[in-house]
Design a protein around this motif. Structure first.
Motif, short mmCIF file in Angstrom:
data_model
loop_
_atom_site.label_atom_id
_atom_site.label_comp_id
_atom_site.label_asym_id
_atom_site.label_seq_id
_atom_site.Cartn_x
_atom_site.Cartn_y
_atom_site.Cartn_z
N LEU A 97 0.82 -1.21 0.00
CA LEU A 97 0.00 0.00 0.00
C LEU A 97 0.86 1.26 0.00
O LEU A 97 0.41 2.33 0.41
CB LEU A 97 -0.96 0.00 1.19
N CYS A 157 -3.77 -2.13 6.45
CA CYS A 157 -2.75 -3.17 6.60
C CYS A 157 -2.94 -3.92 7.90
O CYS A 157 -2.85 -5.15 7.95
CB CYS A 157 -1.35 -2.55 6.59
N GLU A 211 -2.38 8.14 4.82
CA GLU A 211 -1.41 7.12 5.23
C GLU A 211 -1.92 6.34 6.43
O GLU A 211 -1.81 5.10 6.48
CB GLU A 211 -0.07 7.79 5.58
N ARG A 213 -4.38 3.83 5.28
CA ARG A 213 -3.77 2.66 4.65
C ARG A 213 -3.07 1.79 5.69
O ARG A 213 -3.11 0.56 5.62
CB ARG A 213 -2.81 3.11 3.55
N ILE A 259 -8.35 0.26 -3.62
CA ILE A 259 -7.86 -0.78 -2.69
C ILE A 259 -8.95 -1.82 -2.46
O ILE A 259 -8.71 -3.03 -2.49
CB ILE A 259 -7.43 -0.14 -1.36
N GLU A 263 -8.73 6.42 -4.34
CA GLU A 263 -7.64 5.50 -4.03
C GLU A 263 -8.14 4.37 -3.13
O GLU A 263 -7.83 3.20 -3.32
CB GLU A 263 -6.52 6.27 -3.32
#
Ligand code: ADP
Ligand code: MG
Lengths: 377, 112, 229
Positions: C130, C154, C147, C150, C184, C180
């Motif tokens: 990612l 994770c 961030e 993401r 994903i 974005e």
């Protein structure tokens, strides 16, 4: 098995990372905690060592000491009492002791003057303890002048200094020939300070003491077991004093630690919620917190104990000197010999590690059994 | 891409550092125990002290020389002034509160 | 397949501030699809999500996961199921402050006791995937919103769950980041994972990635729109 270990290691990873976040605060806690353990362990090791030393040295003390009591006070005892005793069964040796105290205004110290026939000292010759030698700056061949009971100064020549390793019993001793001591104190012949009896069979000691009180009703026998018990107790007592002094510090720490350990901040509460929401069980959270408390308290225990060991057995317990010394001018320089009592060590371990660890667990328990959905808010 | 397995990262793992820390402290603890066994009272000879005690018939340690009744603790009787420690409920409570009078502490100054 | 039968959720039951957030709701969710819960604020989307994700228990009604009733299981088992089946991305991400990015991602797997190099490798792989590969050791406080999200994804994927659950994932993201995110989701769908999302963001609701939409109002379902079947 390996998996179980790995699991615990992950919990340790987490608790260390979370401790590292408040590094300053936690290091401070560890320092204070170690200091407390250090003080407790120092007292423990020091007194234990002294107690053992006393027991080891005084096991050769006379089995029975006889004091004469006149009008409720100790008085000189006539040598004739040795004959009046006759031959008591079990007594292998009996003799008089001649000794007394002398206050030296020059250094405001109390000396213990005693006769030593074995050393064949000349009339003006003395042997002195290392404590006196240090305090007065004396060496062999120097002269020591003391004011006798007639008010006139008497000069003694230092023939030698008692071995340094005996300082614990000889620090303040001045040994001289019997006639010199009698002259110095003005004690006539035929009188002693007290009498000592050696009894080879320990089972006969009490019987001998009983006979003595019948034969010599104005005397008081003191048994060696009483002497040993006195020293056992006196160190308990001194330990007690130090503990009293420590109590304030201890209480402050307990309050601080309790607050730190048991008060769960909103942030920590939130964190526990997150851990549960992402798949930790209540038990996992508690395990992690257990390590957090355990690692801190175990570190404090080990650090404090090791520092105390160094302090007592390598630095002569210098922090205690003022406590033990009191107003005394003469203090024996001695290096306590290391003694480790397993039970004492276990007790120290238990009381330093468990309460703190438990204190960290209690609030976590309460926080960890709540539903994890609170973190969704 | 060996991201997880490098030696440096394994060493940096907190639990490894903790293990090293406790192994170190544990080793020191063992050293102290060995030291106590080796140089302790049980192993060492009692020294000249015992001889002197036997020779002179000594009964006490020269540890507290400040007063007569503390120099020979075992010879002190119950009437000796022994009630001035902080925990004692003395006959005279002042003894645990007040310092001893000046003329006792500095005998040569007083008396005029 | 997740099946909910006559689910109700009452908060503060028996107290004056009692509140019924879900009213006898029944529905099915395909475990390998992308499902959206939508509706106005306060309509019960988050509550429903926490019930589906085994974070909370319904006050009444039953929940079945692959035919097995899970709504009455004790906490231990529920945690187990939650860990292996669901990965969570919370509305406020809930990354743990003070820990590094990679530690945060590894966290859900700690209780499993996997070998450390293996777990670290897996976490690093996810972060690289990612685009966070250069920030493994960064503290999470320093991440930007996108961030952080993401990173949270994770973390949700570290135990390789069958279903990803995300509560208002785009609430704080601009349209570029939202797209974005949808990419994903699409990628995960391609790997055969299911995704359940709550959102009232039109950009999400109109997205072709959403396969099923469940509309909520006042704790009740309003209508059902299936886009593909
Ligand atoms: N723990 C709780 N206690 C009381 N009321 C709650 C609790 N959690 C949610 N609610 C209420 O339930 C309703 C639904 O909330 P929520 O599921 O968060 O809605 P949404 O996510 O759709 O905005 C809201 O009115 C909220 O106030
Ligand atoms: Mg919501």
């Amino acid at each position: 098995m390996l998996q179980a270990i790995e699991r615990q290691r992950y919990f340790i990873d987490y608790s260390l990372s979370s401790l590292a976040r408040r590094r300053g605060k936690n290091l401070g806690l560890l320092t204070v905690y170690s200091l407390i353990v250090f003080l407790l362990a120092s007292v423990m090791l020091f007194t234990q060592s002294l107690r053992q030393e006393a027991a080891a040295i005084l096991k050769e003390a006379p089995e029975i000491l006889v004091q004469r009591i006149a009008a409720g006070r100790q008085d000189l005892i006539p040598a004739a009492y040795l004959e009046r005793m006759g031959s008591l069964r079990g007594v292998s040796e009996k003799r008089g002791r001649l000794w007394g105290y002398h206050f030296d205004p020059a250094i405001k110290a109390n000396y213990t003057l005693m006769t030593a026939d074995q050393h064949q000292l000349p009339p003006d010759g003395i042997l002195i303890g290392a404590g006196i030698a240090r305090a007065r700056g004396l060496g062999a061949g120097d002269f020591l002048s003391l004011r006798g009971n007639d008010g006139k100064p008497a000069a003694f020549r230092v023939e030698g200094i008692l071995p340094a390793e005996t300082e614990l019993i000889s620090s303040d001793l001045i040994l001289m020939a019997e006639p010199s001591l009698r002259a110095f104190f003005g004690i006539p012949d035929g009188l002693y300070t007290d009498l000592i009896l050696k009894v080879s069979n320990p089972r006969e000691v009490r019987k001998v003491a009983e006979k003595l009180t019948l034969l010599l009703p104005d005397t008081r026998p003191i048994l060696r077991e009483e002497i040993l018990r006195t020293y056992d107790a006196i160190f308990n007592w001194r330990e007690g004093v130090v503990f009293v002094l420590l109590m304030g510090a201890l209480l402050a720490f307990v309050i601080f630690a309790w607050d730190k350990a048991s008060g769960l901040s909103a942030e920590e509460r939130q964190e526990i919620g997150i851990l549960k929401a992402i798949g930790w069980e209540t038990g996992d959270v508690i395990r992690m917190k257990f390590w957090e408390g355990g690692l801190i308290s175990l570190s404090a225990f080990l650090l404090g104990y090791l520092l105390a060991y160094l302090h007592v057995f390598f630095a002569d317990g210098f922090l205690f000197e003022p406590v033990l010394k009191g107003w005394a001018t003469l203090y024996p320089a001695f290096r306590p010999r290391p003694v480790v009592d397993g039970l004492q060590l276990a007790t120290l371990f238990f009381f330093s590690v468990f309460p703190y660890t438990l204190a960290t667990l209690v609030p976590v328990w309460r926080a960890a059994i709540t539903d994890p959905d609170s973190v969704m808010r | 891409m060996v991201i997880g397995g490098s030696i440096r990262e394994r060493v940096a793992r907190p639990s490894n550092r903790a293990m090293a820390w406790f192994l170190g402290l544990g080793a020191l603890l063992s050293v102290s125990l060995a030291h106590a066994l080796w140089f302790g009272l049980d192993g060492a000879d009692p020294g000249h002290g015992v001889e002197l005690v036997r020779e002179l018939g000594l009964s006490d340690l020269a540890l507290f020389t400040e007063a007569r009744y503390t120099r020979h603790l075992s010879l002190a009787d119950s009437h000796a002034a022994f009630q001035d420690h902080p925990l004692a409920l003395d006959h005279f409570p002042t003894a645990s509160l007040a310092a001893p009078p000046e003329h006792l502490r500095n005998p040569h100054v007083a008396g005029d | 397949m997740i099946r909910l039968e006559q689910i109700s959720k009452v908060f503060n039951q028996g107290r004056p501030n009692e509140f019924r957030a879900i009213h006898g709701l029944s529905l099915g969710i395909a475990a390998d699809r992308v499902t959206l819960f939508t509706g106005p604020s306060g309509s019960g989307k988050t509550t429903l999500l926490s019930l589906v994700g085994c974070l909370a228990r319904p006050t009444s009604g039953r929940i079945y996961l692959k035919g097995r009733m899970i709504s009455a299981l004790p906490e231990r088992f529920l945690t187990d199921i939650r860990r292996s089946t669901f990965g969570f991305v919370f509305q406020r991400f809930n990354l743990i402050k003070g820990l590094s990015l990679i530690e945060n991602v590894m966290l859900p797997a700690y209780p499993l006791g996997l070998p450390f190099p293996e777990l670290r490798e897996r976490a690093a792989g996810l972060l690289h995937g990612l685009g966070l590969g250069s920030k493994l050791e960064n503290r999470v406080e320093w991440l930007s919103g996108g961030e952080a999200q993401r990173a949270a994804i994770c973390r949700a994927l570290i135990n390789d769950p069958a279903i990803l659950i995300a509560d208002e994932p785009t609430a704080n993201l601009d349209s570029a980041l939202t797209r974005e995110f949808l990419a994903i989701v699409e990628g995960l769908r391609g790997q055969g994972k299911g995704v359940i999302i709550t959102s009232h963001d039109p950009l999400i609701a109109e997205s072709a990635v959403m396969e099923a939409v469940i509309r909520m109002r006042d704790g009740r379902r309003v209508e059902r729109m299936a886009m593909e079947d």
